[in-house]
Motif scaffolding. Structure first.
Motif, PDB file in Angstrom:
ATOM      1  N   GLY A  95      -3.266   0.331   2.359  1.00 45.99           N
ATOM      2  CA  GLY A  95      -2.692   1.667   2.482  1.00 45.99           C
ATOM      3  C   GLY A  95      -3.169   2.489   3.663  1.00 45.99           C
ATOM      4  O   GLY A  95      -2.944   3.710   3.709  1.00 45.99           O
ATOM      5  N   ILE A  96      -3.827   1.875   4.651  1.00 48.51           N
ATOM      6  CA  ILE A  96      -4.266   2.615   5.836  1.00 48.51           C
ATOM      7  C   ILE A  96      -3.074   2.859   6.758  1.00 48.51           C
ATOM      8  O   ILE A  96      -2.272   1.965   7.009  1.00 48.51           O
ATOM      9  CB  ILE A  96      -5.378   1.838   6.573  1.00 48.51           C
ATOM     10  N   GLU A  97      -2.944   4.064   7.239  1.00 47.65           N
ATOM     11  CA  GLU A  97      -1.852   4.416   8.150  1.00 47.65           C
ATOM     12  C   GLU A  97      -1.970   3.613   9.442  1.00 47.65           C
ATOM     13  O   GLU A  97      -3.043   3.504  10.039  1.00 47.65           O
ATOM     14  CB  GLU A  97      -1.908   5.915   8.470  1.00 47.65           C
ATOM     15  N   ILE A 104      -5.334   4.097  12.711  1.00 48.92           N
ATOM     16  CA  ILE A 104      -5.967   2.958  12.046  1.00 48.92           C
ATOM     17  C   ILE A 104      -7.487   3.149  12.027  1.00 48.92           C
ATOM     18  O   ILE A 104      -8.134   2.967  10.993  1.00 48.92           O
ATOM     19  CB  ILE A 104      -5.608   1.643  12.757  1.00 48.92           C
ATOM     20  N   ARG A 105      -8.026   3.500  13.170  1.00 49.59           N
ATOM     21  CA  ARG A 105      -9.484   3.690  13.260  1.00 49.59           C
ATOM     22  C   ARG A 105      -9.941   4.807  12.322  1.00 49.59           C
ATOM     23  O   ARG A 105     -10.936   4.649  11.599  1.00 49.59           O
ATOM     24  CB  ARG A 105      -9.870   4.028  14.699  1.00 49.59           C
ATOM     25  N   HIS A 164      -4.798  -5.995   5.069  1.00 48.46           N
ATOM     26  CA  HIS A 164      -3.539  -5.300   4.767  1.00 48.46           C
ATOM     27  C   HIS A 164      -3.033  -4.533   5.978  1.00 48.46           C
ATOM     28  O   HIS A 164      -1.871  -4.674   6.393  1.00 48.46           O
ATOM     29  CB  HIS A 164      -3.752  -4.364   3.578  1.00 48.46           C
ATOM     30  N   PHE A 165      -3.890  -3.706   6.566  1.00 53.48           N
ATOM     31  CA  PHE A 165      -3.482  -2.901   7.723  1.00 53.48           C
ATOM     32  C   PHE A 165      -3.273  -3.783   8.958  1.00 53.48           C
ATOM     33  O   PHE A 165      -2.383  -3.534   9.776  1.00 53.48           O
ATOM     34  CB  PHE A 165      -4.525  -1.823   8.028  1.00 53.48           C
ATOM     35  N   ALA A 166      -4.072  -4.840   9.068  1.00 49.29           N
ATOM     36  CA  ALA A 166      -3.971  -5.729  10.233  1.00 49.29           C
ATOM     37  C   ALA A 166      -2.638  -6.464  10.237  1.00 49.29           C
ATOM     38  O   ALA A 166      -2.004  -6.632  11.291  1.00 49.29           O
ATOM     39  CB  ALA A 166      -5.135  -6.718  10.246  1.00 49.29           C
ATOM     40  N   ASN A 167      -2.182  -6.902   9.061  1.00 50.13           N
ATOM     41  CA  ASN A 167      -0.893  -7.579   8.984  1.00 50.13           C
ATOM     42  C   ASN A 167       0.250  -6.644   9.359  1.00 50.13           C
ATOM     43  O   ASN A 167       1.235  -7.054   9.969  1.00 50.13           O
ATOM     44  CB  ASN A 167      -0.667  -8.125   7.572  1.00 50.13           C
ATOM     45  N   ILE A 208     -14.232 -11.720  -0.625  1.00 49.99           N
ATOM     46  CA  ILE A 208     -13.200 -11.034   0.158  1.00 49.99           C
ATOM     47  C   ILE A 208     -11.829 -11.539  -0.273  1.00 49.99           C
ATOM     48  O   ILE A 208     -11.630 -12.741  -0.439  1.00 49.99           O
ATOM     49  CB  ILE A 208     -13.400 -11.287   1.664  1.00 49.99           C
ATOM     50  N   THR A 209     -10.870 -10.624  -0.434  1.00 53.20           N
ATOM     51  CA  THR A 209      -9.494 -11.020  -0.720  1.00 53.20           C
ATOM     52  C   THR A 209      -8.571 -10.504   0.377  1.00 53.20           C
ATOM     53  O   THR A 209      -8.851  -9.509   1.044  1.00 53.20           O
ATOM     54  CB  THR A 209      -8.985 -10.475  -2.074  1.00 53.20           C
ATOM     55  N   GLY A 210      -7.451 -11.194   0.540  1.00 50.44           N
ATOM     56  CA  GLY A 210      -6.426 -10.806   1.501  1.00 50.44           C
ATOM     57  C   GLY A 210      -5.253 -11.743   1.377  1.00 50.44           C
ATOM     58  O   GLY A 210      -5.128 -12.482   0.395  1.00 50.44           O
ATOM     59  N   VAL A 211      -4.392 -11.740   2.388  1.00 49.07           N
ATOM     60  CA  VAL A 211      -3.197 -12.575   2.357  1.00 49.07           C
ATOM     61  C   VAL A 211      -3.323 -13.777   3.291  1.00 49.07           C
ATOM     62  O   VAL A 211      -3.072 -14.912   2.898  1.00 49.07           O
ATOM     63  CB  VAL A 211      -1.936 -11.754   2.690  1.00 49.07           C
TER      64      VAL A 211
END
Length: 564
Positions: A95-97, A104-105, A164-167, A208-211
């Protein structure tokens, strides 16, 4: 039965009487695996709930709640020595803009600062530490000071949705992704501090979790301590539901409504099952969010199935992550997707590392491995050193055809009107009038006959027809499904709760223009004969309201021959 759709807080599920599928036996397996573990799964696949479970199991402050939370579960009957022995530091980076590098930062900075302050408050550290953390301007600076201030702590670090934000930005700008994740980027600097903390013993364990692995892989030596357990056989079903677990969940609905359990399981399987995260795993996994969505929306009062079998939230999430299809060579990626849809499978090498190095091309096998991480394909077997991949289920197939339709519209510079197709399918379903559908197919074939980005043969034409049919919600579409050891081209089957007057079997035959009328006639005879064989199959002849058509085409024109 309280269905926990959308709930990923383990404590709420247990204490508020929600349905819970016990995954706690994997805690001991995870401990034995090693200290620093990374689990990647498609969106909405139960990762956050498992992380929430770990948080409460290991938190020293939750010791008094252990019997309440875990007493009736697998791990409660046989706990590990490490239960309730850590201070838990937890980050959630969803959910980071992502509008700009600054956004992002700033968002990442806030998430880090908030998590550090929560930790300090929970475990009774001096409030003065908060002020100094606030004064640090970078995420790396904040967590570096934090580790200095609590150097005697024994921490289990949990990071949810690390990418999430990186994708989100990767699908838009590789340059921005590299700026924040690559060498000199603030994300890499943050993880370098974490790596140092593991070496110094402040962080004893992490999960760590992610996609996908792209973000971690792109940090290279900045964070190379984690063991990616995503495709380990022992963790194939750590998230998601097995067929047995799903069957137990639907039993109350089956009993209350007098349903045929096997028929319900078959339907749910076609829609939601099919994931295998290890070539050595012997069980396929249901998407948990999709199953819970079904349970939540099944009307037990009227014993009525959900109006939609595809969760809009799933469609939205997967739609966003489809932007990653644009990484690397878009034409090569499209060719891989075309191959998958046309042939029903794709074969390639599994790439363990997906580093987006500007000096190394992102190739076909990289893209296929990315699709596997995202849940758009799954492992169905091996071919020597390569893996065979297929589309896991109808939900993903439907999303593919939606994307494929948009892509071919863009490439051929045409527009397919969805409402027109809906009306054409409605005419088919209610009046057995195939002409409106033929008109739409003919329109697309005429346009495609002048394009060179897609071959015009029987398989590719069938893919175009399926792409059009998938724009409608009326039928459950089966392409070359095995029926008594035969494979009809297309079946349009009634799906609950929509009632239609007709179901359909389509067999497609393509004759090259150069073969003229003689070629068409030969294909006509061949197709009619095939349909007549299908009509005698047990599973076909017992389909109510079935109409059969031979679709005969030369790549531009198409006609339908009814076969009684």
């Amino acid at each position: 039965m309280k269905t926990p759709y959308g709930i990923s807080n383990f404590k709420s599920l247990i204490t508020e009487g929600y349905l819970y599928v016990d995954k706690t036996s994997f805690i001991a397996t995870l401990e034995d695996q090693g200290k620093y573990n990374i689990l990647l799964r498609p969106r909405r696949f139960g990762k956050t709930l498992f992380l929430s479970t770990l948080r409460l199991y290991y938190d020293i402050r939750s010791k008094d709640e252990f019997d309440t939370l875990f007493g009736q579960l697998a791990i409660g009957h046989k706990p590990t020595p490490l239960k309730n022995s850590y201070q838990i530091l937890s980050f959630d980076f969803s959910g980071i803009e992502t509008s700009s590098a600054e956004d992002i930062r700033a968002g990442f900075n806030r998430r880090v600062e908030t998590a550090l302050k929560k930790f300090l408050k929970r475990y009774g550290y001096p409030t003065e530490t908060n002020r100094i953390i606030e004064e640090q301007t970078s995420p790396a600076g904040k967590i570096d000071y934090f580790f200095t201030a609590i150097e005697e702590a024994n921490i289990y670090l949990l990071i949810d949705e690390y990418d999430h934000f990186a994708n989100a930005i990767l699908g838009e700008s590789l340059e921005l992704f590299t700026e924040i994740v690559g060498k000199g980027g603030f994300v890499r600097a943050f993880y370098e501090v974490i790596k140092t903390a593991t070496m110094e013993g402040i962080i004893d364990r992490l999960f760590i979790t992610g996609v996908t692995s792209i973000t971690l892989d792109s940090m290279t030596s900045g964070f190379n301590i984690g063991d990616n357990i995503t495709f380990h056989r022992d963790f194939n079903q750590v998230t998601g539901f097995t067929a047995q677990e799903t069957g137990e969940m639907i039993q109350p609905f089956v009993d209350a409504c007098g349903l045929n359990k096997q028929e319900v399981m078959n339907t749910l399987g076609r829609w939601y099952n099919g994931y295998r995260f290890s070539s050595r795993a012997d069980k396929k996994i249901f998407n948990p969010d999709m199953v819970l969505y079904f349970l939540r929306h099944f009307d037990t009062g009227e014993c009525r199935w959900p109006e939609q079998m595809l969760d809009d939230n799933i469609a939205s999430d997967y739609g966003k992550i489809m932007r990653l299809f644009g990484i690397g060579d878009r034409e090569s990626n499209f060719a891989a997707l075309e191959e998958l849809l046309v042939n029903g499978e794709i074969i390639g090498l599994h790439k363990g590392k997906l580093d987006l190095d500007i000096h190394k091309p992102f190739e076909r096998d990289d893209f296929i491995s990315l699709l596997l991480y995202m849940g758009f394909i799954t492992i169905s077997g091996t071919v020597l050193s390569q893996l065979r991949y297929v589309i896991p289920n109808y939900v993903i197939e439907k999303l593919y055809y939606g994307y494929f339709g948009t892509e071919i519209e863009r490439r051929a510079q045409i527009r397919v009107e969805k409402h027109t197709l809906e009306n054409a399918v409605a005419e088919l379903a209610l009046h057995n009038n195939i002409n409106p559908l033929l008109k739409e197919i003919r329109k697309v074939l005429t346009l495609f006959s002048n394009r060179d980005f897609m071959r015009m043969d029987e398989k590719h034409i069938k893919t175009l027809i399926l792409t059009l049919l998938y724009q409608s919600e009326v039928y459950f579409i089966r392409s070359e499904a095995e029926v008594n050891n035969r494979y009809p081209d297309i079946l349009l089957l009634e799906r609950q709760p929509i009632e239609v007057r007709y179901q359909f079997l389509f067999e497609l035959k393509y004759s090259k223009k150069k073969d003229g009328e003689k070629g068409l006639e030969a294909k006509r005879i061949e197709g009619i004969t095939q349909i007549q064989v299908y009509q005698e199959l047990d599973d076909i002849k017992h389909l109510p309201k079935l109409q059969s058509y031979l679709l005969l085409t030369d790549g531009t024109e198409i006609e339908a021959v009814a076969v009684a």
